[in-house]
Design a protein around this motif. Structure first.
Motif, short mmCIF file in Angstrom:
data_model
loop_
_atom_site.label_atom_id
_atom_site.label_comp_id
_atom_site.label_asym_id
_atom_site.label_seq_id
_atom_site.Cartn_x
_atom_site.Cartn_y
_atom_site.Cartn_z
N TRP A 259 3.44 -19.13 -4.11
CA TRP A 259 3.86 -17.76 -3.81
C TRP A 259 2.65 -16.84 -3.73
O TRP A 259 2.53 -16.02 -2.80
CB TRP A 259 4.84 -17.27 -4.87
CG TRP A 259 5.43 -15.92 -4.57
CD1 TRP A 259 4.81 -14.71 -4.67
CD2 TRP A 259 6.75 -15.65 -4.08
NE1 TRP A 259 5.65 -13.68 -4.30
CE2 TRP A 259 6.86 -14.24 -3.92
CE3 TRP A 259 7.85 -16.45 -3.78
CZ2 TRP A 259 8.02 -13.63 -3.48
CZ3 TRP A 259 9.01 -15.82 -3.33
CH2 TRP A 259 9.09 -14.43 -3.19
N SER A 263 1.31 -14.63 -0.46
CA SER A 263 1.19 -13.17 -0.52
C SER A 263 -0.25 -12.73 -0.31
O SER A 263 -0.53 -11.75 0.39
CB SER A 263 1.69 -12.66 -1.88
OG SER A 263 3.09 -12.85 -1.99
N LEU A 326 2.42 -0.13 -8.82
CA LEU A 326 2.90 -1.49 -9.04
C LEU A 326 1.78 -2.40 -9.54
O LEU A 326 1.99 -3.20 -10.47
CB LEU A 326 3.49 -2.04 -7.74
CG LEU A 326 4.15 -3.42 -7.81
CD1 LEU A 326 5.30 -3.42 -8.82
CD2 LEU A 326 4.65 -3.85 -6.43
N TRP A 327 0.62 -2.32 -8.92
CA TRP A 327 -0.54 -3.05 -9.41
C TRP A 327 -0.90 -2.52 -10.80
O TRP A 327 -0.79 -1.32 -11.06
CB TRP A 327 -1.74 -2.87 -8.48
CG TRP A 327 -1.60 -3.41 -7.10
CD1 TRP A 327 -1.01 -2.79 -6.03
CD2 TRP A 327 -2.05 -4.68 -6.64
NE1 TRP A 327 -1.07 -3.59 -4.92
CE2 TRP A 327 -1.71 -4.76 -5.26
CE3 TRP A 327 -2.73 -5.75 -7.23
CZ2 TRP A 327 -2.02 -5.88 -4.48
CZ3 TRP A 327 -3.03 -6.87 -6.46
CH2 TRP A 327 -2.68 -6.94 -5.11
N GLU A 337 2.12 -11.04 -12.87
CA GLU A 337 1.97 -9.65 -12.48
C GLU A 337 0.66 -9.47 -11.71
O GLU A 337 -0.34 -10.11 -12.00
CB GLU A 337 1.99 -8.72 -13.70
CG GLU A 337 0.87 -8.96 -14.70
CD GLU A 337 1.04 -10.20 -15.53
OE1 GLU A 337 0.10 -11.04 -15.52
OE2 GLU A 337 2.09 -10.34 -16.18
N SER A 338 0.68 -8.60 -10.71
CA SER A 338 -0.52 -8.36 -9.90
C SER A 338 -1.44 -7.36 -10.59
O SER A 338 -1.00 -6.31 -11.06
CB SER A 338 -0.13 -7.85 -8.51
OG SER A 338 0.54 -8.85 -7.78
N GLU A 365 5.21 -10.66 -7.14
CA GLU A 365 6.02 -9.57 -6.58
C GLU A 365 6.13 -9.73 -5.06
O GLU A 365 5.42 -10.55 -4.46
CB GLU A 365 5.39 -8.21 -6.91
CG GLU A 365 5.12 -7.96 -8.39
CD GLU A 365 3.73 -8.39 -8.82
OE1 GLU A 365 3.30 -7.99 -9.90
OE2 GLU A 365 3.08 -9.16 -8.07
N GLU A 366 6.95 -8.93 -4.44
CA GLU A 366 7.04 -8.95 -2.98
C GLU A 366 5.75 -8.41 -2.39
O GLU A 366 5.27 -7.34 -2.79
CB GLU A 366 8.23 -8.11 -2.51
CG GLU A 366 9.58 -8.73 -2.78
CD GLU A 366 9.83 -9.97 -1.93
OE1 GLU A 366 9.20 -10.09 -0.86
OE2 GLU A 366 10.65 -10.81 -2.35
N SER A 367 5.18 -9.13 -1.43
CA SER A 367 3.89 -8.73 -0.88
C SER A 367 3.96 -7.38 -0.17
O SER A 367 2.99 -6.62 -0.17
CB SER A 367 3.37 -9.81 0.08
OG SER A 367 4.25 -9.97 1.20
N ASP A 369 5.72 -4.81 -1.09
CA ASP A 369 5.61 -3.77 -2.12
C ASP A 369 4.17 -3.63 -2.57
O ASP A 369 3.68 -2.51 -2.81
CB ASP A 369 6.49 -4.13 -3.32
CG ASP A 369 7.97 -4.02 -3.01
OD1 ASP A 369 8.33 -3.31 -2.04
OD2 ASP A 369 8.77 -4.63 -3.74
N LEU A 370 3.47 -4.74 -2.70
CA LEU A 370 2.07 -4.70 -3.13
C LEU A 370 1.20 -3.99 -2.09
O LEU A 370 0.32 -3.20 -2.44
CB LEU A 370 1.56 -6.12 -3.38
CG LEU A 370 2.17 -6.84 -4.58
CD1 LEU A 370 1.75 -8.32 -4.58
CD2 LEU A 370 1.76 -6.17 -5.88
N ASP A 373 1.96 -0.17 -2.10
CA ASP A 373 1.42 0.51 -3.28
C ASP A 373 -0.08 0.74 -3.15
O ASP A 373 -0.58 1.85 -3.44
CB ASP A 373 1.73 -0.31 -4.53
CG ASP A 373 1.33 0.40 -5.80
OD1 ASP A 373 1.66 1.60 -5.96
OD2 ASP A 373 0.65 -0.22 -6.65
#
Length: 384
Positions: A259, A263, A326-327, A337-338, A365-367, A369-370, A373
């Motif tokens: 995953w 991402s 998010l990061w 967690e990123s 996490e969903e890429s 969203d990353l 952010d």
């Protein structure tokens, strides 16, 4: 479970299929004992004497890692640093070692200070350049070549197979810090490495809740015996609970890494076109200097780590990291967690890390969203 029958991902998921022989539990217990009973004849038929040397809780994690790396034996340690430094402490004062110029900063500092004061002759080179390694290695004198690939935090890639040939021709061992690649993507022993090191705190555990290290050897030989002795005599063993948690994390290693790779590749491609990013450092980009070497020895992806160099320099980079949501601004990598970090300020004076660089550890996490952010953080930092 037969290790030869199933794919590595299946072996990891079931932790070799070990079942507790007493309770038939699918997850073996934590053994808290610090010492073991002698036999009536004063021997140790169990093979165990004292927990500073080993503990039954270590067995499953070590056996699983050995299977995943395709090695002969594995040892787990109290940290990645204790595992890595053991490889150098197994040498003798006066021995010559060649190592990566770009590498984990704590190990680099240890080599520059303690190791040289102790008597090792340490030479730092750009190991992503095979010719530089060949020029530095001294036949009959160099005892260990140590490479980190991909190398933190620029993710430069060293050719394991080519460097193994150089090292072995000179009579030296090759050690590989494969923390970022993990056995999911690269099995250095298949390319000629003698020792593989992991900061098991990172991807092997994957949950940011233990500190651990690991070594896997291609052979159970005299050098390996020294490593085992060093772990016992220096007491750099992993706690029983931490060993159990490490095994817990390794069972999800393959899906987590897959995953993160997917991402990270997506983020690298998007940020390579971002107007506020000067450069993206990621082995999966065809424009990356080490892409060809990475494609040769990394199978199934190029890792979950990338770095971005922010336009506007150090101030803009730090301002960007301050505005993420998010990061998470934290030191480490390989967790679910990123994480984002301004690496140069962590490493301090003398760091080879560019001051405009942000290191990104991509989690699960969903890429999208990353990306969103970090994109908003870049825009807010440049408009501040």
């Amino acid at each position: 479970m037969s290790e030869k029958t199933f794919a590595p991902a299946s072996l990891a998921a079931q932790a070799l299929g070990w079942i507790d022989p007493v309770t038939k539990a699918v997850v073996p217990p934590i053994h808290m004992a610090s010492t073991y009973l002698r036999d009536e004849d004063n021997g140790y038929s169990s093979g165990r004497i004292y927990a500073r040397s080993d503990n039954p809780t270590f067995d499953q994690a070590e056996a699983t890692l050995t299977a995943l790396e395709g090695g002969a034996k594995s040892l787990i340690f109290s940290s990645g640093m204790s595992a890595a430094t053991a490889c150098f402490l197994a040498l003798a004062p006066g021995d010559h070692v060649v190592t990566s110029k770009v590498m984990y900063w704590a190990l680099r500092n240890w080599l520059m200070t303690f190791a040289t004061q102790w008597g090792l002759k340490v030479e730092f080179v750009d190991t992503d350049r095979t010719d530089a390694v060949a020029a530095a290695v001294k036949p009959g004198v160099t005892k260990l070549v140590w490479i980190e690939t991909p190398a933190n935090p620029t993710w430069s890639v060293s050719d394991i197979g080519a460097i193994a040939e150089i090292a072995h021709k000179a009579g030296a061992l090759l050690g590989v810090d494969s923390t970022v690649a993990t056995p999911v993507l690269t099995r250095p022993i298949e390319h000629g490495a003698d020792i593989v090191m992991h900061s098991a705190t990172k991807y092997l555990n994957g949950h940011s809740d233990i500190i651990a290290g690991a070594l896997t050897g291609a052979r159970d030989d005299a050098y390996w015996a020294k490593l085992r002795t060093i772990r016992s005599q220096l007491g750099t063993i992993l706690g029983q609970t931490e060993a159990w948690l490490l095994m817990r994390g390794m069972r999800t290693l393959f899906p987590r890494v897959a995953w993160a790779c997917k991402s990270a590749q997506s983020l690298a491609e998007k940020f390579a076109e971002h107007p506020m990013i000067e450069q993206v450092l990621y082995p999966g980009l065809p424009s990356f200097a080490g892409h060809a070497a990475a494609a040769k020895q990394m199978k199934g992806g190029f890792g979950g780590m990338l770095s971005v160099r922010v336009k506007g320099g150090e101030r803009a980079a730090i301002a960007t990291a301050a505005r993420v949501g998010l990061w998470k601004r934290a030191t480490s990598l390989g967790g679910v967690e990123s994480l984002i970090e301004h690496r140069a300020s962590i490493e301090g004076p003398g760091t080879p890390c560019p001051p405009d660089l942000l290191r990104l550890s991509v989690g699960v996490e969903e890429s999208g969203d990353l990306f969103d952010d970090l994109d908003q953080a870049l825009k807010r930092a440049h408009n501040a």
